[in-house]
Design a protein around this motif. Structure first.
Motif, PDB file in Angstrom:
ATOM      1  N   SER A  30       2.243  -5.004  -2.358  1.00 10.84           N
ATOM      2  CA  SER A  30       2.983  -3.864  -3.385  1.00 10.84           C
ATOM      3  C   SER A  30       1.816  -3.003  -4.035  1.00 10.84           C
ATOM      4  O   SER A  30       2.576  -1.831  -4.419  1.00 10.84           O
ATOM      5  N   THR A  31       0.645  -3.294  -3.997  1.00 12.36           N
ATOM      6  CA  THR A  31      -0.268  -2.344  -4.577  1.00 12.36           C
ATOM      7  C   THR A  31      -1.003  -1.811  -3.707  1.00 12.36           C
ATOM      8  O   THR A  31      -2.382  -1.536  -3.821  1.00 12.36           O
ATOM      9  N   ASP A  32      -0.770  -1.913  -2.307  1.00 15.55           N
ATOM     10  CA  ASP A  32      -1.438  -1.453  -1.125  1.00 15.55           C
ATOM     11  C   ASP A  32      -2.731  -2.178  -0.984  1.00 15.55           C
ATOM     12  O   ASP A  32      -3.765  -1.611  -0.637  1.00 15.55           O
ATOM     13  N   ASN A  33      -2.744  -3.347  -1.385  1.00 14.31           N
ATOM     14  CA  ASN A  33      -3.866  -4.379  -1.176  1.00 14.31           C
ATOM     15  C   ASN A  33      -5.045  -3.671  -1.926  1.00 14.31           C
ATOM     16  O   ASN A  33      -6.399  -3.796  -1.636  1.00 14.31           O
ATOM     17  N   ASN A  34      -4.538  -3.264  -3.092  1.00 15.51           N
ATOM     18  CA  ASN A  34      -5.683  -2.607  -3.946  1.00 15.51           C
ATOM     19  C   ASN A  34      -5.880  -3.540  -4.952  1.00 15.51           C
ATOM     20  O   ASN A  34      -4.838  -3.627  -6.060  1.00 15.51           O
ATOM     21  N   LEU A  35      -7.140  -4.342  -5.457  1.00 13.96           N
ATOM     22  CA  LEU A  35      -7.391  -4.982  -6.453  1.00 13.96           C
ATOM     23  C   LEU A  35      -7.419  -4.323  -7.821  1.00 13.96           C
ATOM     24  O   LEU A  35      -7.103  -4.756  -9.077  1.00 13.96           O
ATOM     25  N   ASN A  36      -7.887  -2.969  -7.749  1.00 11.02           N
ATOM     26  CA  ASN A  36      -7.684  -2.328  -8.791  1.00 11.02           C
ATOM     27  C   ASN A  36      -6.363  -1.858  -9.559  1.00 11.02           C
ATOM     28  O   ASN A  36      -6.140  -1.917 -10.968  1.00 11.02           O
ATOM     29  N   GLN A  37      -5.619  -1.704  -8.526  1.00 10.00           N
ATOM     30  CA  GLN A  37      -4.139  -1.337  -8.896  1.00 10.00           C
ATOM     31  C   GLN A  37      -3.353  -2.549  -9.338  1.00 10.00           C
ATOM     32  O   GLN A  37      -2.721  -2.821 -10.281  1.00 10.00           O
ATOM     33  N   LEU A  38      -3.926  -3.670  -8.445  1.00  6.08           N
ATOM     34  CA  LEU A  38      -3.352  -5.036  -9.239  1.00  6.08           C
ATOM     35  C   LEU A  38      -3.794  -5.355 -10.612  1.00  6.08           C
ATOM     36  O   LEU A  38      -2.872  -5.921 -11.419  1.00  6.08           O
ATOM     37  N   GLY A  39      -5.080  -5.143 -11.049  1.00  5.53           N
ATOM     38  CA  GLY A  39      -5.442  -5.173 -12.443  1.00  5.53           C
ATOM     39  C   GLY A  39      -4.526  -4.526 -13.245  1.00  5.53           C
ATOM     40  O   GLY A  39      -4.697  -4.688 -14.610  1.00  5.53           O
ATOM     41  N   LYS A  40      -3.808  -3.438 -12.841  1.00 10.08           N
ATOM     42  CA  LYS A  40      -3.038  -2.424 -13.871  1.00 10.08           C
ATOM     43  C   LYS A  40      -1.819  -3.122 -14.106  1.00 10.08           C
ATOM     44  O   LYS A  40      -0.979  -2.531 -14.904  1.00 10.08           O
ATOM     45  N   LEU A  41      -1.399  -4.081 -13.407  1.00  8.33           N
ATOM     46  CA  LEU A  41       0.301  -4.554 -13.368  1.00  8.33           C
ATOM     47  C   LEU A  41      -0.135  -5.617 -14.740  1.00  8.33           C
ATOM     48  O   LEU A  41      -0.862  -6.355 -15.003  1.00  8.33           O
ATOM     49  N   SER A  42       1.044  -5.275 -15.397  1.00  8.50           N
ATOM     50  CA  SER A  42       1.236  -5.947 -16.867  1.00  8.50           C
ATOM     51  C   SER A  42       1.901  -7.471 -16.482  1.00  8.50           C
ATOM     52  O   SER A  42       2.255  -7.719 -15.372  1.00  8.50           O
ATOM     53  N   ILE A  43       1.842  -8.462 -17.556  1.00  8.11           N
ATOM     54  CA  ILE A  43       2.406  -9.588 -17.127  1.00  8.11           C
ATOM     55  C   ILE A  43       3.746  -9.488 -16.831  1.00  8.11           C
ATOM     56  O   ILE A  43       4.524 -10.180 -15.975  1.00  8.11           O
ATOM     57  N   ASN A  44       4.636  -8.592 -17.492  1.00  5.58           N
ATOM     58  CA  ASN A  44       6.034  -8.461 -17.250  1.00  5.58           C
ATOM     59  C   ASN A  44       6.428  -7.820 -15.631  1.00  5.58           C
ATOM     60  O   ASN A  44       7.140  -8.266 -15.014  1.00  5.58           O
ATOM     61  N   GLN A  45       5.304  -7.038 -15.275  1.00  2.24           N
ATOM     62  CA  GLN A  45       5.435  -6.548 -13.944  1.00  2.24           C
ATOM     63  C   GLN A  45       5.273  -7.901 -12.885  1.00  2.24           C
ATOM     64  O   GLN A  45       5.813  -7.807 -11.820  1.00  2.24           O
ATOM     65  N   LEU A  46       4.281  -8.691 -13.353  1.00  2.00           N
ATOM     66  CA  LEU A  46       3.817  -9.562 -12.426  1.00  2.00           C
ATOM     67  C   LEU A  46       4.803 -10.509 -12.364  1.00  2.00           C
ATOM     68  O   LEU A  46       5.073 -11.291 -11.060  1.00  2.00           O
ATOM     69  N   ILE A  47       5.675 -11.033 -13.404  1.00  2.00           N
ATOM     70  CA  ILE A  47       6.678 -12.113 -13.332  1.00  2.00           C
ATOM     71  C   ILE A  47       7.909 -11.753 -12.709  1.00  2.00           C
ATOM     72  O   ILE A  47       8.864 -12.519 -12.394  1.00  2.00           O
ATOM     73  N   GLN A  48       8.029 -10.389 -12.160  1.00  2.00           N
ATOM     74  CA  GLN A  48       9.072  -9.817 -11.592  1.00  2.00           C
ATOM     75  C   GLN A  48       9.170 -10.541 -10.017  1.00  2.00           C
ATOM     76  O   GLN A  48      10.125 -10.493  -9.332  1.00  2.00           O
ATOM     77  N   PHE A  49       8.007 -10.946  -9.605  1.00  2.00           N
ATOM     78  CA  PHE A  49       7.821 -11.639  -8.330  1.00  2.00           C
ATOM     79  C   PHE A  49       8.467 -13.057  -8.177  1.00  2.00           C
ATOM     80  O   PHE A  49       7.789 -13.517  -9.210  1.00  2.00           O
ATOM     81  N   LYS A  50       9.176 -13.290  -7.433  1.00  2.00           N
ATOM     82  CA  LYS A  50       9.858 -14.842  -7.288  1.00  2.00           C
ATOM     83  C   LYS A  50       8.486 -15.499  -7.152  1.00  2.00           C
ATOM     84  O   LYS A  50       7.865 -15.343  -6.254  1.00  2.00           O
ATOM     85  N   GLY A  51       8.540 -16.498  -8.046  1.00  2.00           N
ATOM     86  CA  GLY A  51       7.471 -17.557  -7.836  1.00  2.00           C
ATOM     87  C   GLY A  51       6.461 -17.301  -8.751  1.00  2.00           C
ATOM     88  O   GLY A  51       5.527 -18.202  -8.640  1.00  2.00           O
ATOM     89  N   ILE A  52       6.484 -16.425  -9.588  1.00  2.00           N
ATOM     90  CA  ILE A  52       5.255 -16.016 -10.551  1.00  2.00           C
ATOM     91  C   ILE A  52       6.036 -16.146 -12.190  1.00  2.00           C
ATOM     92  O   ILE A  52       6.913 -15.362 -12.300  1.00  2.00           O
ATOM     93  N   GLY A  53       5.710 -17.159 -12.717  1.00  2.00           N
ATOM     94  CA  GLY A  53       5.934 -17.408 -14.031  1.00  2.00           C
ATOM     95  C   GLY A  53       4.894 -16.839 -14.915  1.00  2.00           C
ATOM     96  O   GLY A  53       3.970 -16.265 -14.334  1.00  2.00           O
ATOM     97  N   GLU A  54       5.228 -16.813 -16.183  1.00  2.00           N
ATOM     98  CA  GLU A  54       4.134 -16.570 -17.150  1.00  2.00           C
ATOM     99  C   GLU A  54       2.828 -16.945 -17.067  1.00  2.00           C
ATOM    100  O   GLU A  54       1.778 -16.367 -17.135  1.00  2.00           O
TER     101      GLU A  54
END
Length: 227
Positions: free
Chosen positions: A55-79
């Motif tokens: 979802s971040t084009d396999n870019n760790l820098n982009q992954l680091g910009k995701l908020s907690i709320n954005q991360l928990i939108q993925f099924k299997g990822i809780g807080e």
């Protein structure tokens, strides 16, 4: 077809692979999978992390910009899992921003004194330490081996060489203090030093020096040709 990680070949499981082959052998998704620990009923931790990274084009820098709320939108990822990911990426960011640590190079017994005197020079009891060095005689680790009384302490050969092997040291410097202020080594000091030299020869780890530290001065076995 979905298969839980615990049914994978041992070499392919992220944790086991890390231990067997080292961190460099793992993909980004496998490293993330170690952080979150588990996936969901229909998706392994690695597959879940592959999906998050995609979802971040396999870019760790982009992954680091995701908020907690954005991360928990993925099924299997809780807080809790989202916090683990965010915390790890923040540590990576801080590490990148820090200056690269340059290990101290030992080029004389005086350099050993400057490193160790603040640690043990003024203690009222004896401590035995070891400095682990690499091929360039730079300190890669230092640690206390034992702590004793006013007149002595015990140095365990096994503990010293365990530290050396775990840190891939090629040479060691032994260090202990004399609270009495007397610099001359005792017969026990000389005997212990020779024992370490013999053990080091078997493991191909050189004992470069044994330095006795007091509050204001030091004694070097190497300088006095006692090695």
């Amino acid at each position: 077809m979905y298969m839980p990680i615990n049914q994978w070949a041992e070499d392919d499981r992220p944790r086991e692979k890390f231990l067997l082959k080292g961190k460099i052998a793992l993909s980004d998704s496998e490293l993330l999978a170690i952080l979150i620990g588990s996936g969901s009923r229909n998706e392994s931790a690695v597959q879940l992390c592959q999906r998050i990274l995609a979802s971040t084009d396999n870019n760790l820098n982009q992954l680091g910009k995701l908020s907690i709320n954005q991360l928990i939108q993925f099924k299997g990822i809780g807080e809790a899992k989202a916090l683990s990911i965010a915390a790890a990426l923040e540590l990576g960011r801080r590490r990148k921003n820090e200056e690269v640590f340059e290990p101290e190079k030992i080029d004389s017994s005086k350099a050993v004194f400057h490193i160790m005197q603040p640690l043990i020079g003024e203690l009222p009891y004896e401590e035995f330490w070891v400095l682990c060095l690499n091929n360039s005689n730079k300190v890669i680790c230092k640690g206390q081996i034992s702590k004793g009384g006013i007149t002595g302490t015990v140095a365990d050969t096994r503990l010293i060489f365990k530290m050396a092997l775990e840190n891939f040291a090629t040479a060691l410097i032994l260090v202990h203090n004399h609270p009495s202020g007397k610099l001359q080594p005792s017969e026990a000091d000389k005997r212990i030093t020779q024992n370490f030299i013999k053990a080091g020869e078997i493991l191909e780890i050189n004992i470069l020096d044994h330095v006795i530290i007091t509050e204001s001065n030091y004694f070097s076995f190497a300088d006095e040709s006692l090695l």
